[in-house]
Design a protein around this motif. Structure first.
Motif, PDB file in Angstrom:
ATOM      1  N   THR A 111       3.993   5.328   9.412  1.00 47.13           N
ATOM      2  CA  THR A 111       2.552   5.394   9.638  1.00 47.13           C
ATOM      3  C   THR A 111       1.839   4.905   8.378  1.00 47.13           C
ATOM      4  O   THR A 111       2.419   4.900   7.287  1.00 47.13           O
ATOM      5  CB  THR A 111       2.088   6.829   9.944  1.00 47.13           C
ATOM      6  OG1 THR A 111       2.311   7.642   8.776  1.00 47.13           O
ATOM      7  CG2 THR A 111       2.827   7.424  11.136  1.00 47.13           C
ATOM      8  N   ILE A 112       0.592   4.523   8.545  1.00 50.13           N
ATOM      9  CA  ILE A 112      -0.166   4.056   7.389  1.00 50.13           C
ATOM     10  C   ILE A 112      -0.318   5.172   6.358  1.00 50.13           C
ATOM     11  O   ILE A 112      -0.275   4.925   5.155  1.00 50.13           O
ATOM     12  CB  ILE A 112      -1.540   3.463   7.804  1.00 50.13           C
ATOM     13  CG1 ILE A 112      -2.239   2.784   6.612  1.00 50.13           C
ATOM     14  CG2 ILE A 112      -2.431   4.526   8.409  1.00 50.13           C
ATOM     15  CD1 ILE A 112      -1.558   1.585   6.056  1.00 50.13           C
ATOM     16  N   TRP A 113      -0.447   6.414   6.808  1.00 48.36           N
ATOM     17  CA  TRP A 113      -0.607   7.538   5.873  1.00 48.36           C
ATOM     18  C   TRP A 113       0.682   7.796   5.090  1.00 48.36           C
ATOM     19  O   TRP A 113       0.643   8.112   3.905  1.00 48.36           O
ATOM     20  CB  TRP A 113      -1.070   8.790   6.611  1.00 48.36           C
ATOM     21  CG  TRP A 113      -2.376   8.554   7.297  1.00 48.36           C
ATOM     22  CD1 TRP A 113      -2.597   8.501   8.643  1.00 48.36           C
ATOM     23  CD2 TRP A 113      -3.627   8.280   6.667  1.00 48.36           C
ATOM     24  NE1 TRP A 113      -3.913   8.211   8.890  1.00 48.36           N
ATOM     25  CE2 TRP A 113      -4.577   8.073   7.691  1.00 48.36           C
ATOM     26  CE3 TRP A 113      -4.058   8.168   5.349  1.00 48.36           C
ATOM     27  CZ2 TRP A 113      -5.903   7.772   7.426  1.00 48.36           C
ATOM     28  CZ3 TRP A 113      -5.389   7.876   5.089  1.00 48.36           C
ATOM     29  CH2 TRP A 113      -6.280   7.680   6.117  1.00 48.36           C
ATOM     30  N   ARG A 114       1.810   7.628   5.744  1.00 46.72           N
ATOM     31  CA  ARG A 114       3.098   7.793   5.061  1.00 46.72           C
ATOM     32  C   ARG A 114       3.271   6.687   4.010  1.00 46.72           C
ATOM     33  O   ARG A 114       3.727   6.931   2.897  1.00 46.72           O
ATOM     34  CB  ARG A 114       4.247   7.757   6.068  1.00 46.72           C
ATOM     35  CG  ARG A 114       5.610   7.972   5.440  1.00 46.72           C
ATOM     36  CD  ARG A 114       6.725   7.983   6.478  1.00 46.72           C
ATOM     37  NE  ARG A 114       6.532   8.986   7.507  1.00 46.72           N
ATOM     38  CZ  ARG A 114       6.820  10.283   7.373  1.00 46.72           C
ATOM     39  NH1 ARG A 114       7.301  10.731   6.248  1.00 46.72           N
ATOM     40  NH2 ARG A 114       6.623  11.114   8.365  1.00 46.72           N
ATOM     41  N   VAL A 115       2.909   5.465   4.373  1.00 50.93           N
ATOM     42  CA  VAL A 115       3.019   4.341   3.434  1.00 50.93           C
ATOM     43  C   VAL A 115       2.072   4.543   2.260  1.00 50.93           C
ATOM     44  O   VAL A 115       2.456   4.348   1.098  1.00 50.93           O
ATOM     45  CB  VAL A 115       2.742   2.997   4.144  1.00 50.93           C
ATOM     46  CG1 VAL A 115       2.675   1.856   3.144  1.00 50.93           C
ATOM     47  CG2 VAL A 115       3.803   2.727   5.198  1.00 50.93           C
ATOM     48  N   LEU A 116       0.845   4.960   2.526  1.00 51.57           N
ATOM     49  CA  LEU A 116      -0.120   5.208   1.444  1.00 51.57           C
ATOM     50  C   LEU A 116       0.386   6.304   0.502  1.00 51.57           C
ATOM     51  O   LEU A 116       0.286   6.170  -0.720  1.00 51.57           O
ATOM     52  CB  LEU A 116      -1.487   5.595   2.014  1.00 51.57           C
ATOM     53  CG  LEU A 116      -2.340   4.437   2.532  1.00 51.57           C
ATOM     54  CD1 LEU A 116      -3.498   4.962   3.378  1.00 51.57           C
ATOM     55  CD2 LEU A 116      -2.857   3.581   1.392  1.00 51.57           C
ATOM     56  N   ALA A 117       0.933   7.372   1.082  1.00 52.27           N
ATOM     57  CA  ALA A 117       1.445   8.473   0.254  1.00 52.27           C
ATOM     58  C   ALA A 117       2.629   8.014  -0.591  1.00 52.27           C
ATOM     59  O   ALA A 117       2.700   8.302  -1.796  1.00 52.27           O
ATOM     60  CB  ALA A 117       1.846   9.654   1.138  1.00 52.27           C
ATOM     61  N   ALA A 118       3.563   7.288   0.024  1.00 48.61           N
ATOM     62  CA  ALA A 118       4.746   6.811  -0.708  1.00 48.61           C
ATOM     63  C   ALA A 118       4.338   5.862  -1.826  1.00 48.61           C
ATOM     64  O   ALA A 118       4.803   5.987  -2.967  1.00 48.61           O
ATOM     65  CB  ALA A 118       5.710   6.110   0.249  1.00 48.61           C
ATOM     66  N   LYS A 119       3.466   4.931  -1.505  1.00 42.72           N
ATOM     67  CA  LYS A 119       3.023   3.963  -2.521  1.00 42.72           C
ATOM     68  C   LYS A 119       2.296   4.678  -3.658  1.00 42.72           C
ATOM     69  O   LYS A 119       2.446   4.310  -4.821  1.00 42.72           O
ATOM     70  CB  LYS A 119       2.108   2.904  -1.908  1.00 42.72           C
ATOM     71  CG  LYS A 119       2.800   1.978  -0.948  1.00 42.72           C
ATOM     72  CD  LYS A 119       3.437   0.834  -1.663  1.00 42.72           C
ATOM     73  CE  LYS A 119       4.020  -0.154  -0.673  1.00 42.72           C
ATOM     74  NZ  LYS A 119       4.790  -1.182  -1.332  1.00 42.72           N
ATOM     75  N   PHE A 120       1.506   5.707  -3.328  1.00 45.35           N
ATOM     76  CA  PHE A 120       0.772   6.421  -4.371  1.00 45.35           C
ATOM     77  C   PHE A 120       1.732   7.175  -5.300  1.00 45.35           C
ATOM     78  O   PHE A 120       1.581   7.134  -6.520  1.00 45.35           O
ATOM     79  CB  PHE A 120      -0.240   7.396  -3.762  1.00 45.35           C
ATOM     80  CG  PHE A 120      -1.066   8.091  -4.804  1.00 45.35           C
ATOM     81  CD1 PHE A 120      -2.130   7.442  -5.404  1.00 45.35           C
ATOM     82  CD2 PHE A 120      -0.774   9.382  -5.212  1.00 45.35           C
ATOM     83  CE1 PHE A 120      -2.885   8.061  -6.393  1.00 45.35           C
ATOM     84  CE2 PHE A 120      -1.512  10.017  -6.188  1.00 45.35           C
ATOM     85  CZ  PHE A 120      -2.580   9.359  -6.781  1.00 45.35           C
ATOM     86  N   LEU A 155      -4.099   1.052  -9.263  1.00 42.83           N
ATOM     87  CA  LEU A 155      -5.083   1.660  -8.364  1.00 42.83           C
ATOM     88  C   LEU A 155      -5.692   0.622  -7.423  1.00 42.83           C
ATOM     89  O   LEU A 155      -5.906   0.896  -6.236  1.00 42.83           O
ATOM     90  CB  LEU A 155      -6.181   2.351  -9.187  1.00 42.83           C
ATOM     91  CG  LEU A 155      -7.079   3.309  -8.437  1.00 42.83           C
ATOM     92  CD1 LEU A 155      -6.266   4.428  -7.799  1.00 42.83           C
ATOM     93  CD2 LEU A 155      -8.118   3.898  -9.377  1.00 42.83           C
ATOM     94  N   ILE A 156      -5.940  -0.571  -7.951  1.00 42.20           N
ATOM     95  CA  ILE A 156      -6.483  -1.654  -7.120  1.00 42.20           C
ATOM     96  C   ILE A 156      -5.434  -2.138  -6.122  1.00 42.20           C
ATOM     97  O   ILE A 156      -5.744  -2.367  -4.944  1.00 42.20           O
ATOM     98  CB  ILE A 156      -6.984  -2.818  -8.000  1.00 42.20           C
ATOM     99  CG1 ILE A 156      -8.232  -2.382  -8.780  1.00 42.20           C
ATOM    100  CG2 ILE A 156      -7.274  -4.060  -7.165  1.00 42.20           C
ATOM    101  CD1 ILE A 156      -8.661  -3.337  -9.865  1.00 42.20           C
ATOM    102  N   MET A 157      -4.190  -2.285  -6.571  1.00 36.15           N
ATOM    103  CA  MET A 157      -3.132  -2.824  -5.710  1.00 36.15           C
ATOM    104  C   MET A 157      -2.580  -1.806  -4.708  1.00 36.15           C
ATOM    105  O   MET A 157      -1.982  -2.198  -3.708  1.00 36.15           O
ATOM    106  CB  MET A 157      -1.976  -3.363  -6.563  1.00 36.15           C
ATOM    107  CG  MET A 157      -2.320  -4.622  -7.346  1.00 36.15           C
ATOM    108  SD  MET A 157      -2.941  -5.972  -6.332  1.00 36.15           S
ATOM    109  CE  MET A 157      -1.502  -6.368  -5.357  1.00 36.15           C
ATOM    110  N   TRP A 158      -2.809  -0.516  -4.949  1.00 39.83           N
ATOM    111  CA  TRP A 158      -2.257   0.526  -4.073  1.00 39.83           C
ATOM    112  C   TRP A 158      -2.627   0.330  -2.596  1.00 39.83           C
ATOM    113  O   TRP A 158      -1.731   0.226  -1.747  1.00 39.83           O
ATOM    114  CB  TRP A 158      -2.672   1.899  -4.601  1.00 39.83           C
ATOM    115  CG  TRP A 158      -2.423   3.051  -3.681  1.00 39.83           C
ATOM    116  CD1 TRP A 158      -1.282   3.338  -2.997  1.00 39.83           C
ATOM    117  CD2 TRP A 158      -3.358   4.061  -3.327  1.00 39.83           C
ATOM    118  NE1 TRP A 158      -1.441   4.479  -2.261  1.00 39.83           N
ATOM    119  CE2 TRP A 158      -2.712   4.948  -2.445  1.00 39.83           C
ATOM    120  CE3 TRP A 158      -4.670   4.317  -3.692  1.00 39.83           C
ATOM    121  CZ2 TRP A 158      -3.347   6.062  -1.910  1.00 39.83           C
ATOM    122  CZ3 TRP A 158      -5.295   5.430  -3.170  1.00 39.83           C
ATOM    123  CH2 TRP A 158      -4.629   6.283  -2.282  1.00 39.83           C
TER     124      TRP A 158
END
Length: 190
Positions: A111-120, A155-158
């Motif tokens: 999911t997009i939220w899982r990807v955002l969390a992992a990338k963060f 932060l910009i690339m996240w």
């Protein structure tokens, strides 16, 4: 806790498959090619998309395979296009990133939220803190002197990296490219 341990044992078992190794080799070739198209701004900032194949390996094969892939690919990329002195600590940080991504993605719905969390998490722990520490030791720069620009770049690339990876992974999943690995997994578990 048992699920967490199973995540690692299943991922280690993936490395015994010829299909896994050949897929990882093809994705490594794609990552090397994408690495030639990265943009470097000084010796501390690099923007590129060679991490997409890495994420796909983490998603398909898990944290152990991801760590092996990330580490081997880091050394291969350095041998093909050296940028500065070789630093084994940076390779270990890259391997940690493979473990973290594998823990977030392997055998889980993307999911997009899982990807955002992992990338963060990877961005904060590996890219901003640990890589900056390694660069401090390697180049003798003050930690606080290079931290702000590295943090800003990450932060910009996240969100950009997250959206690009999610979009490509979902597109590959929809066209059925990952389906062969899913079938193999179901046969193993039956």
């Amino acid at each position: 806790m048992k699920k967490f341990v199973t995540l690692f044992t299943d991922s280690a078992r993936e490395l015994k498959s010829v299909r896994t190794i050949t897929t990882m080799a093809m994705l490594a070739a794609v990552a090397v090619i994408l690495g030639y198209f990265s943009i470097e701004y000084g010796q501390f900032i690099r923007i590129g998309f060679s991490g997409i194949p890495n994420g796909i390996v983490d998603y398909l094969f898990g944290p152990v395979a991801g760590a092996v892939f990330h580490g081997a690919l880091d050394i291969i990329k350095y041998l093909m296009k050296p940028t500065g002195p070789f630093c084994p600590q940076l390779t270990l940080v890259v391997m940690l990133a493979g473990v973290l991504y594998g823990c977030f993605f392997y055998k889980k719905k993307l999911t997009i939220w899982r990807v955002l969390a992992a990338k963060f998490v990877v961005m904060l722990i590996c890219n901003v803190i640990l890589n900056t520490l390694c660069l401090q030791v390697l180049y003798g720069q003050a930690f606080m002197a290079i931290l702000p620009m590295r943090a800003l770049k990450n932060l910009i690339m996240w969100p950009i990296d997250s959206i690009v990876f999610f979009g490509i992974a979902k597109a590959l999943e929809q066209i059925g490219l990952f389906r062969t690995f899913r079938k193999q997994e179901l046969v193993k578990n039956a």
